[in-house]
Design an enzyme around this catalytic site. Structure first.
Site, PDB file in Angstrom:
ATOM      1  N   LYS A   1      45.972  20.508  40.767  1.00 33.71           N
ATOM      2  CA  LYS A   1      44.928  21.531  40.892  1.00 33.71           C
ATOM      3  C   LYS A   1      43.690  20.892  41.461  1.00 33.71           C
ATOM      4  O   LYS A   1      43.488  19.677  41.310  1.00 33.71           O
ATOM      5  CB  LYS A   1      44.586  22.114  39.515  1.00 33.71           C
ATOM      6  CG  LYS A   1      43.932  23.476  39.571  1.00 33.71           C
ATOM      7  CD  LYS A   1      44.983  24.551  39.733  1.00 33.71           C
ATOM      8  CE  LYS A   1      44.403  25.943  39.731  1.00 33.71           C
ATOM      9  NZ  LYS A   1      45.481  26.940  39.509  1.00 33.71           N
TER      10      LYS A   1
ATOM     11  N   LYS B   1      54.404  25.507  34.879  1.00 35.59           N
ATOM     12  CA  LYS B   1      54.672  26.759  35.600  1.00 35.59           C
ATOM     13  C   LYS B   1      55.753  26.568  36.676  1.00 35.59           C
ATOM     14  O   LYS B   1      56.675  27.366  36.794  1.00 35.59           O
ATOM     15  CB  LYS B   1      53.364  27.214  36.253  1.00 35.59           C
ATOM     16  CG  LYS B   1      53.364  28.604  36.812  1.00 35.59           C
ATOM     17  CD  LYS B   1      52.055  28.914  37.557  1.00 35.59           C
ATOM     18  CE  LYS B   1      50.833  28.789  36.681  1.00 35.59           C
ATOM     19  NZ  LYS B   1      49.592  29.253  37.373  1.00 35.59           N
TER      20      LYS B   1
ATOM     21  N   LYS C   1      51.542  20.527  43.205  1.00 33.57           N
ATOM     22  CA  LYS C   1      51.288  21.850  43.792  1.00 33.57           C
ATOM     23  C   LYS C   1      50.274  22.581  42.940  1.00 33.57           C
ATOM     24  O   LYS C   1      50.396  22.614  41.709  1.00 33.57           O
ATOM     25  CB  LYS C   1      52.606  22.653  43.796  1.00 33.57           C
ATOM     26  CG  LYS C   1      52.470  24.020  44.446  1.00 33.57           C
ATOM     27  CD  LYS C   1      52.652  23.944  45.931  1.00 33.57           C
ATOM     28  CE  LYS C   1      52.181  25.188  46.667  1.00 33.57           C
ATOM     29  NZ  LYS C   1      50.705  25.248  46.864  1.00 33.57           N
TER      30      LYS C   1
HETATM   31  N1  GLU Z   1      46.340  29.229  41.991  1.00 31.54           N
HETATM   32  C1  GLU Z   1      47.607  29.807  41.716  1.00 31.54           C
HETATM   33  C2  GLU Z   1      48.065  29.469  40.315  1.00 31.54           C
HETATM   34  O1  GLU Z   1      47.273  29.197  39.451  1.00 31.54           O
HETATM   35  C3  GLU Z   1      48.650  29.511  42.782  1.00 31.54           C
HETATM   36  C4  GLU Z   1      48.897  28.075  43.096  1.00 31.54           C
HETATM   37  C5  GLU Z   1      49.748  27.852  44.344  1.00 31.54           C
HETATM   38  O2  GLU Z   1      50.069  28.803  45.023  1.00 31.54           O
HETATM   39  O3  GLU Z   1      50.037  26.680  44.599  1.00 31.54           O
HETATM   40  O4  GLU Z   1      49.220  29.560  39.991  1.00 31.54           O
END
Ligand code: GLU
Length: 409
Positions: free
Chosen positions: A103, A91, A67
């Site tokens: 990512k 995270k 994710k």
């Molecule tokens: N780009 C955001 C982050 O760095 C959200 C990622 C997401 O919603 O999957 O946490």
């Protein structure tokens, strides 16, 4: 400029020095499961063809599908995307959601492209990666310079290629395309809930003076939410510079001013300042909300904030982090502070798979619960090991991933 992946690995090493973990896991977390580089040919509006470099890094899926967002930026590169994918792994574990870390990115300045070119590029990214993403494999989302509209191109392209109509392959979609209520402000709001949970423990007053670096989705929404709750936003900046008013800025008026003039500068009643001056302002909370490597060993000694709330990913380098720790300046780390975005992304994915649509109130209430429980769990680890919040956060994540990954897959 330090390499964000080296910084991410230095953070991991630091946590591993405080507490050793399963060596298989420790070793595995130094490498992504896959890092994919693609080249996307796009027909430009003038009839020429241009090739853009894109990425998807799938770091670890112990806790669930990979994710993480997709970044459009001229400086995006594989090391940055790898670092961001690693941070997503940590995270999601901290947020307590059943997702792994990934990512993506495209090396492009979207301001150089027309809307149609951006659409073709976004669809092109999905065409190259449709076999490795999917609701139960890898679920992308927005990040820097990517919007709900871009997510709608992507989900549409994925549906065309695969026939999947759940919409759960991408989060951060527009609400009428299966997006969740509350995803827009989720990162800023999550940061606020984290902050409110820890504020008293860190010893900050009920009403704080807050400085926000970055005026994108996260910075702007974050600043607005802090202001709505009675905190005073004394300075904000974007990539060109910032404005400062020690009595607090009116953010709606400032947003209009930026829309009309193209910059924050010369906003009525405030003083123009540089980004470096902004970072050095005396305040209760400094919230870097833009990019990596903003607070470094070169400028860390100028910081006068009492607390740093990392709404961006990786804004403090490991050297600067050590110096802040020795000076008793608490850093609420990115992997906790900005985890509200991915948490609401998880809610969106869950709603799509169950074919539900929750109210904004439901989403915000649930987000608050997740953020409070993540913040308290991180605080507890920090206390248990008498360490920084970042190391506490990493130890919590490593423990949660380790429990699931008893043996190597
Ligand atoms: N780009 C955001 C982050 O760095 C959200 C990622 C997401 O919603 O999957 O946490």
């Amino acid at each position: 400029m330090s390499n964000p992946f080296d910084n991410a690995m230095a953070q991991l090493e630091k946590a591993l020095q405080i507490k050793s973990i399963n060596t298989n896991l420790a070793q595995k977390l130094h490498y992504p499961d896959r890092d994919i580089r693609i080249h996307i040919p796009i027909s430009m509006d003038d009839g020429s063809t241009r090739i853009f470099e894109g990425y998807r890094v799938q770091y670890d899926n112990t806790l669930g599908p990979y994710k993480g967002g997709i970044r459009y930026h001229q400086d995006a590169d594989i090391n940055e995307v790898k670092a961001l994918a690693f941070w997503m792994t940590i995270k999601c574990a901290i947020a307590g959601i059943p997702m792994g870390g990934g990512k993506g990115g495209i090396k492009v300045n979207p301001k150089d492209l027309s809307e149609k070119e951006i659409e073709r590029l976004s669809r092109g990214w999905v065409q190259k990666l449709s076999d490795v993403i999917g609701p139960h494999k890898d679920v992308p989302a927005p990040d820097v310079n990517t919007t709900p509209l871009i997510m709608s191109y992507m989900v549409d392209e994925y549906e065309k290629i695969t026939g999947d109509t759940s919409g759960a392959v991408i989060t951060g979609k527009p609400i009428d395309k299966g997006g969740s209520e509350g995803r827009g402000p989720a990162t800023g709001l999550g940061g606020f809930y984290v902050f409110e949970t820890l504020r008293g423990k860190i010893g900050l007053p009920e009403k704080c003076k807050v400085v926000v670096q970055g005026f994108g989705n996260v910075g702007f929404n974050g600043a607005k939410i802090f202001a709505q709750h009675g905190h005073s936003i004394i300075a904000v900046s974007d990539s060109k510079g910032g404005v400062y008013n020690e009595n607090g800025l009116d953010l709606e008026k400032l947003a209009d001013h930026k829309k009309n003039t193209g910059s924050l500068a010369d906003f009525e009643g405030s003083k123009n300042i540089s980004n470096e001056e902004l970072l050095a302002l005396p305040c209760d909370v400094l919230a870097p909300s833009a990019f990596e490597n903003v607070i470094t060993k070169e400028n860390v000694h100028s910081i006068q904030a009492k607390v740093i709330l990392e709404l961006a990913n990786g804004p403090v380098t490991p050297e600067a982090d050590d110096i802040l720790f020795s000076k008793n300046i608490a850093v609420i780390p990115d992997v906790l502070a900005n985890s509200g975005g991915v948490t609401v992304s998880f809610f969106e994915w869950d709603q799509n798979l169950k074919n539900e649509h929750w109210t904004e109130k439901d989403v915000f209430d649930k987000l608050q619960e997740y953020m409070q429980s993540a913040s308290l769990a991180v605080w507890q680890k920090k206390e248990e090991y008498n360490t920084s919040l970042r190391v506490g956060a990493f130890l919590l994540a490593l423990e949660r991933i380790g429990e699931k990954m008893k043996v190597l897959k």
